[in-house]
Every structure is written in structure tokens, then in C-alpha cells.
Design an enzyme around this catalytic site. Structure first.
Site, PDB file in Angstrom:
ATOM      1  N   PHE A 124      -5.339  81.063 -37.988  1.00  0.00           N
ATOM      2  CA  PHE A 124      -4.991  80.608 -36.640  1.00  0.00           C
ATOM      3  C   PHE A 124      -4.535  79.161 -36.738  1.00  0.00           C
ATOM      4  CE2 PHE A 124      -5.976  78.540 -32.589  1.00  0.00           C
ATOM      5  CZ  PHE A 124      -5.222  79.340 -31.732  1.00  0.00           C
ATOM      6  N   ASP A 209      -4.241  73.356 -43.183  1.00  0.00           N
ATOM      7  CA  ASP A 209      -4.636  73.208 -41.788  1.00  0.00           C
ATOM      8  C   ASP A 209      -6.118  72.863 -41.793  1.00  0.00           C
ATOM      9  OD1 ASP A 209      -5.600  73.570 -39.211  1.00  0.00           O
ATOM     10  OD2 ASP A 209      -4.431  75.375 -38.815  1.00  0.00           O
ATOM     11  N   LYS A 239      -8.640  67.733 -33.451  1.00  0.00           N
ATOM     12  CA  LYS A 239     -10.007  67.967 -32.997  1.00  0.00           C
ATOM     13  C   LYS A 239     -10.909  66.749 -33.141  1.00  0.00           C
ATOM     14  CE  LYS A 239     -10.045  73.037 -33.323  1.00  0.00           C
ATOM     15  NZ  LYS A 239     -10.323  73.368 -31.924  1.00  0.00           N
TER      16      LYS A 239
END
Length: 397
Positions: A124, A209, A239
Site C-alpha cells: 500500500f 516506502d 507520518k
């Protein structure tokens, strides 16, 4: 728009690892905004950084020099493999920049046909059109037109399929060192080193990622650092970088970024003074050795305790996954129901693919709070078992 399946909980304030509803109920937060609030809620250091900057300057434009960008970029490059940074507002934007950087690299080298990004099932990478095409979940593409060219998806962990897929149009491999959404699967260190070697041999770029697994979440500043000689060419982060304030970044070596010249990319809000001030303050905390050691200690504690729960509740917990404080529990009971059992105990946990639930607590969670979380999860296991036992069994064939 009705795009969220929302839980009927509304929070009005937070403090550390606690969230408080509008009715005054306290919840132990082991989601941290899905690995975002890495330093807890209402962290005084981040609050002060935001206040100080808010009284001076919010936004100018990337037409001008922004000193906070230069300071945060230097802090990031000093701490990593990278030589340069592009600041974004989110993880998905960081992935977009990473994809563009990889393709432009080959274009600058005279190989414009090299556009294919190889990804993996269960991955994802965000919700923009390019990011969902890069992700290994076909359901996220439903209704949004045909798949974009230039994206290849392979089975997770199939080394032979990966080697066979690399060809004259391959630009890069894109992978999460520890999958988040896909079920908290940690790629073995040997596989990370193998990916680095394969990219070196074939002249393609390696993109990590680390939006969810990076910035201290696994007990090192970045998850790939657990494997020696496995640094990427490009990396997307977000994040925890803002501790709750929207900020992301695409990091690259000078060689990988050679095609990103003036006018090739940009952002209105990316790298704004407010985000940079909070990012500077957050990163200064996240790089501290004592915090990273604490994450490793808590990660070991949780793993030990969850192995005990797995032994006691083999009908509920099938497997323990993840690394550090990105922990996945693969369940034998529906994960959405289990999340509700946890909420009934005033514990917040996240869902995940492959019928997992994830614990992504603040990195500064205390040992006492970790013990409390284990007790609440035990109660959730008991509730899940009781519900399963109360349901009528299907007749034998």
C-alpha cells in the site's frame, strides 16, 4: 463524501498515549493516528515549535528560500543515505515524487523507455492514481478507469518471479521493508540485501516506502537499517515526520535525483514554514538513541507477551508479525469484530490486510501502558472466544 466506514467515537483531546472522547471517556491509543502521532498526543515539544513558528510565518512559496527546509533537509541527509530531499504534504505525494524521480533518472540517462515500477501484492503506497496503481491491491482501483501503464505487481517473496520480471523497460523496484496495510509482514534482512544487489546488477533503482515503518517505528531510525548494505536510492517518508502535522518527504541520492531539475516537480504547500518547524522538532526527538532503544525494548516485551497470548488463545491468534512497534496479529476471528472487542476495553488498534490487526502505539509509550495494552488485548481475546463459542456450529457434512 461517504468514503469512510467510521467508528462512532469522537475525540476532543489527547495527552500522551490517551485519547478522550467528547463524553470524557479515556482510551489507550495503540493506533497513534496509524503510526502518525509517534511522540504521543499534545507533545509539548511539538506544540511549542508550532506556536513559535505560527507567530512568525506560515506560508510564502517555494519561489523563495525557506530556511526551515534547508535545516530539515540537512538533518535528514545527515542521518540517512540521501543527498537531497523534496518536501511534500503527505506520504502519497512522497510516493508520487519517488516514482517521478525514478523515471526521470532513466530519461536523463537516455533511456526514456524505462518506466516500469515493480511492486508487490499486499503493498500500500497511498490513494492518488499513481500510488494506487503502484499498490498491490486491485480493489483500490475499482471504478477509477483502466490500470495505468508502467506498473508491475509480483507475488510477495517470489525471488524468481522478480528476476524474470526485470527487463529493458524496468525503472525501479518499490517496496515497504515492513508492510503496514498488507498485514505487518517484515521483509527478511537477506531479502533487502538481495534487492540492493539485484538493482545494482541490473541498473535499476531501489525505492523504499518507509512512510509507516520508518522514523523509529522498528527500533532503528529506518527499518532498512536492520540490514547492512541495503540502502535504497530513493525513499518516501511521512507520518511520524510531523508527529501529527501533515508533512512528507522524498529522499534521494544525488545520482538518483539527477533528472529532477528546475521545473520538473513542485508543490504549493510542500515544505511550508509551519511543517518544517514541527518536522525539525519531531526529527530531533526521533533520532535520539534512548528513544530507539526504548522502542526495541517495548517491541521485545510486546512480542513476548503476544506469544503468550497466542499459546493461550490458539483459536483466536494465528501468528505474530512485524518489527519493533509495528506489530501485527493475524487472527482466526474476523479482525473487524476483534477491533470492536478491543474498543470495548477502551483500547484502540488498527486493522490490516490478511485478517490482521496492528498495534502502532506512540514510540514513547511507557512500560506500564504497554502492560495495560496487553491486559486489554487479553480481555479482547476472551470476548472473541466467548462470541465464537456462543454461535451455533454448522452441521457436520
Amino acid at each position: 463524501m461517504g468514503v469512510y466506514s467510521r467508528t462512532p467515537l469522537a475525540f476532543e483531546r489527547g495527552e500522551g498515549a490517551r485519547l478522550y472522547t467528547t463524553d470524557g471517556d479515556a482510551y489507550l491509543d495503540c493506533m497513534a493516528g496509524i503510526a502518525v502521532n509517534a511522540l504521543g498526543h499534545a507533545n509539548p515539544i511539538l506544540i511549542q515549535a508550532l506556536k513559535d513558528q505560527a507567530e512568525k510565518l506560515w506560508h510564502t512559496s517555494n519561489i523563495f528560500t525557506i530556511p526551515g527546509q534547508e535545516r530539515l533537509a540537512k538533518a535528514l541527509t545527515d542521518a540517512t543515505f540521501a543527498d537531497e530531499v523534496f518536501f511534500t504534504n503527505s506520504g502519497a505525494e512522497a510516493i508520487e515524487c519517488a516514482i517521478k524521480t525514478a523515471r526521470k533518472y532513466h530519461w536523463a540517462k537516455g533511456a526514456p523507455e524505462r518506466i516500469d515500477i515493480i511492486g508487490f501484492e499486499g503493498s500500500f503506497h497511498g490513494r492518488t492514481i499513481a500510488a494506487v496503481n503502484a499498490s498491490g491491491n486491485p480493489s483500490y482501483l475499482e471504478g477509477f478507469g483502466p490500470p495505468l501503464p508502467g506498473f508491475v505487481h509480483l507475488p510477495y517473496g517470489d525471488h524468481e518471479a522478480l528476476k524474470a520480471a526485470i527487463g529493458p523497460t524496468t525503472a525501479a523496484i518499490l517496496i515497504e521493508p515492513v508492510q503496514g496495510e498488507g498485514g505487518a509482514r517484515a521483509l527478511p534482512d537477506a531479502c533487502l540485501r538481495g534487492l540492493r544487489q539485484l538493482c545494482d546488477e541490473t541498473g535499476i533503482l531501489l525505492i523504499y516506502d518507509e512512510i509507516q515503518c520508518g522514523l523509529g517505528r522498528t527500533g532503528k531510525l529506518f527499518a532498512h537499517e536492520w540490514a547492512s548494505d541495503a540502502a535504497p536510492d530513493i525513499m518516501a517518508v511521512a507520518k511520524a515526520l510531523g508527529g501529527g502535522f501533515p508533512v512528507g518527504a522524498c529522499l534521494a541520492t544525488a545520482e538518483a535525483g539527477r533528472g529532477m531539475t528546475v521545473g520538473s516537480h513542485g508543490s504549493t504547500y510542500g515544505g511550508n514554514p509551519l511543517a518544517m518547524a514541527v518536522g525539525e522538532a519531531a526529527l530531533a526527538e526521533l533520532v535520539k538513541p534512548e528513544l530507539l532503544a526504548h522502542v526495541r525494548e517495548l517491541g521485545g516485551y510486546f512480542t513476548q507477551q503476544f506469544e503468550g497470548l497466542k499459546t493461550r488463545f490458539p483459536d483466536i491468534i494465528e501468528d505474530i508479525r512485524g518489527k519493533g512497534l509495528l506489530i501485527g496479529l493475524k487472527l482466526k476471528t474476523p479482525n473487524r469484530e476483534f477491533m470492536q472487542h478491543a474498543r470495548d476495553q477502551h483500547l484502540l488498534i488498527a486493522g490490516g490486510g490478511d485478517n490482521c490487526v496492528r498495534l502502532l502505539p506512540p514510540l514513547n509509550l511507557t512500560v506500564e501502558e504497554a502492560s495495560e495494552a496487553v491486559g486489554k488485548l487479553e480481555a479482547a481475546c476472551e470476548a472473541a472466544r466467548a462470541k465464537a463459542q456462543s454461535q451455533p456450529r454448522a452441521p457436520a457434512a
